[in-house]
Design a protein around this motif. Structure first.
Motif, PDB file in Angstrom:
ATOM      1  N   HIS A 204       0.807  -1.224   0.000  1.00 61.79           N
ATOM      2  CA  HIS A 204       0.000   0.000   0.000  1.00 61.79           C
ATOM      3  C   HIS A 204       0.840   1.275   0.000  1.00 61.79           C
ATOM      4  CE1 HIS A 204      -3.747  -1.959  -0.079  1.00 61.79           C
ATOM      5  NE2 HIS A 204      -3.823  -2.309   1.188  1.00 61.79           N
ATOM      6  N   SER A 205       2.170   1.154   0.025  1.00 64.80           N
ATOM      7  CA  SER A 205       2.989   2.361  -0.111  1.00 64.80           C
ATOM      8  C   SER A 205       3.125   2.756  -1.585  1.00 64.80           C
ATOM      9  CB  SER A 205       4.377   2.152   0.501  1.00 64.80           C
ATOM     10  OG  SER A 205       5.140   1.243  -0.275  1.00 64.80           O
ATOM     11  N   GLN A 206       2.761   1.861  -2.495  1.00 63.07           N
ATOM     12  CA  GLN A 206       2.775   2.187  -3.922  1.00 63.07           C
ATOM     13  C   GLN A 206       1.403   2.743  -4.290  1.00 63.07           C
ATOM     14  OE1 GLN A 206       3.846  -1.477  -5.921  1.00 63.07           O
ATOM     15  NE2 GLN A 206       6.004  -0.897  -5.914  1.00 63.07           N
ATOM     16  N   THR A 207       1.307   4.068  -4.273  1.00 59.80           N
ATOM     17  CA  THR A 207       0.021   4.699  -4.554  1.00 59.80           C
ATOM     18  C   THR A 207       0.152   5.758  -5.629  1.00 59.80           C
ATOM     19  OG1 THR A 207       0.298   6.396  -2.849  1.00 59.80           O
ATOM     20  CG2 THR A 207      -0.800   4.350  -2.184  1.00 59.80           C
ATOM     21  N   LEU A 208      -0.946   5.996  -6.297  1.00 60.55           N
ATOM     22  CA  LEU A 208      -1.078   7.083  -7.260  1.00 60.55           C
ATOM     23  C   LEU A 208      -2.273   7.904  -6.805  1.00 60.55           C
ATOM     24  CD1 LEU A 208      -0.172   8.364  -9.943  1.00 60.55           C
ATOM     25  CD2 LEU A 208      -1.745   6.827 -11.102  1.00 60.55           C
ATOM     26  N   LEU A 209      -2.003   9.098  -6.288  1.00 64.58           N
ATOM     27  CA  LEU A 209      -3.041   9.985  -5.754  1.00 64.58           C
ATOM     28  C   LEU A 209      -3.867   9.309  -4.662  1.00 64.58           C
ATOM     29  CD1 LEU A 209      -4.239  11.561  -9.132  1.00 64.58           C
ATOM     30  CD2 LEU A 209      -2.636  12.536  -7.492  1.00 64.58           C
ATOM     31  N   GLY A 210      -3.220   8.479  -3.844  1.00 61.73           N
ATOM     32  CA  GLY A 210      -3.888   7.816  -2.735  1.00 61.73           C
ATOM     33  C   GLY A 210      -4.483   6.463  -3.069  1.00 61.73           C
ATOM     34  N   PHE A 211      -4.463   6.081  -4.338  1.00 64.98           N
ATOM     35  CA  PHE A 211      -5.010   4.801  -4.765  1.00 64.98           C
ATOM     36  C   PHE A 211      -3.868   3.799  -4.882  1.00 64.98           C
ATOM     37  CE2 PHE A 211      -7.736   8.118  -6.510  1.00 64.98           C
ATOM     38  CZ  PHE A 211      -8.973   7.727  -6.017  1.00 64.98           C
ATOM     39  N   ALA A 212      -3.990   2.665  -4.181  1.00 67.70           N
ATOM     40  CA  ALA A 212      -2.943   1.650  -4.214  1.00 67.70           C
ATOM     41  C   ALA A 212      -2.952   0.961  -5.583  1.00 67.70           C
ATOM     42  CB  ALA A 212      -3.161   0.625  -3.110  1.00 67.70           C
ATOM     43  N   ILE A 213      -1.754   0.717  -6.111  1.00 68.80           N
ATOM     44  CA  ILE A 213      -1.633   0.080  -7.419  1.00 68.80           C
ATOM     45  C   ILE A 213      -0.481  -0.912  -7.405  1.00 68.80           C
ATOM     46  CG2 ILE A 213      -2.686   1.911  -8.804  1.00 68.80           C
ATOM     47  CD1 ILE A 213       0.118   3.025  -9.320  1.00 68.80           C
TER      48      ILE A 213
END
Length: 147
Positions: A49-58
């Motif tokens: 969950h540290s891999q996010t784009l604008l708060g969305f986990a990806i």
């Protein structure tokens, strides 16, 4: 001699739900492509969950799903019927993903898409947008032709 009063295929007016399908497609394609700048191509189904784009986990798999959804929107917006098909794809696909996300959000072993709470909210909104596209009222072409 041709009848110039008859609209050509390219002159037909697009309906609002078609533009909505196109916009959603472009946004999802862009998010999928930009997502690879965050995740790279390693850890295909990694739950981080540290891999996010604008708060969305990806993760890379999540990015690929976004790219596919985006390409479908761009490919299917061209006619009212195709746009409605895209709407049903969004409604069913993201509706199922929303339910899946509720079940796996705290289970790293089953959460192969790295879904977090923000993703769940977006998936619900995407499913509702899909319903809006799919169920958009058809324009009355006979009334429009009389004007």
């Amino acid at each position: 001699m041709t009848d110039s009063s008859r609209p050509t295929a390219s002159a037909r007016r697009r309906e609002p739900h078609q533009y909505l399908a196109l916009v959603i497609g472009v946004v999802y394609l862009a998010v999928g492509l930009v997502g690879f700048a965050v995740t790279g191509f390693d850890g295909f189904t990694e739950h981080d969950h540290s891999q996010t784009l604008l708060g969305f986990a990806i993760n890379p798999l999540h990015n690929i799903v976004h790219i596919i959804i985006g390409l479908l929107g761009i490919a299917l917006w061209s006619t009212p019927a195709r746009a409605r098909t895209y709407g049903w794809i969004l409604a069913v696909g993201y509706g199922a993903t929303f339910v899946y996300g509720l079940v796996v959000v705290n289970n790293p072993d089953a959460n192969v898409l790295n879904i977090n709470g923000a993703d769940n909210g977006l998936h619900l909104v995407s499913a509702l947008a899909g319903l809006a596209i799919a169920l958009w009222p058809a324009r009355d072409r006979t009334a429009a032709a009389r004007r």
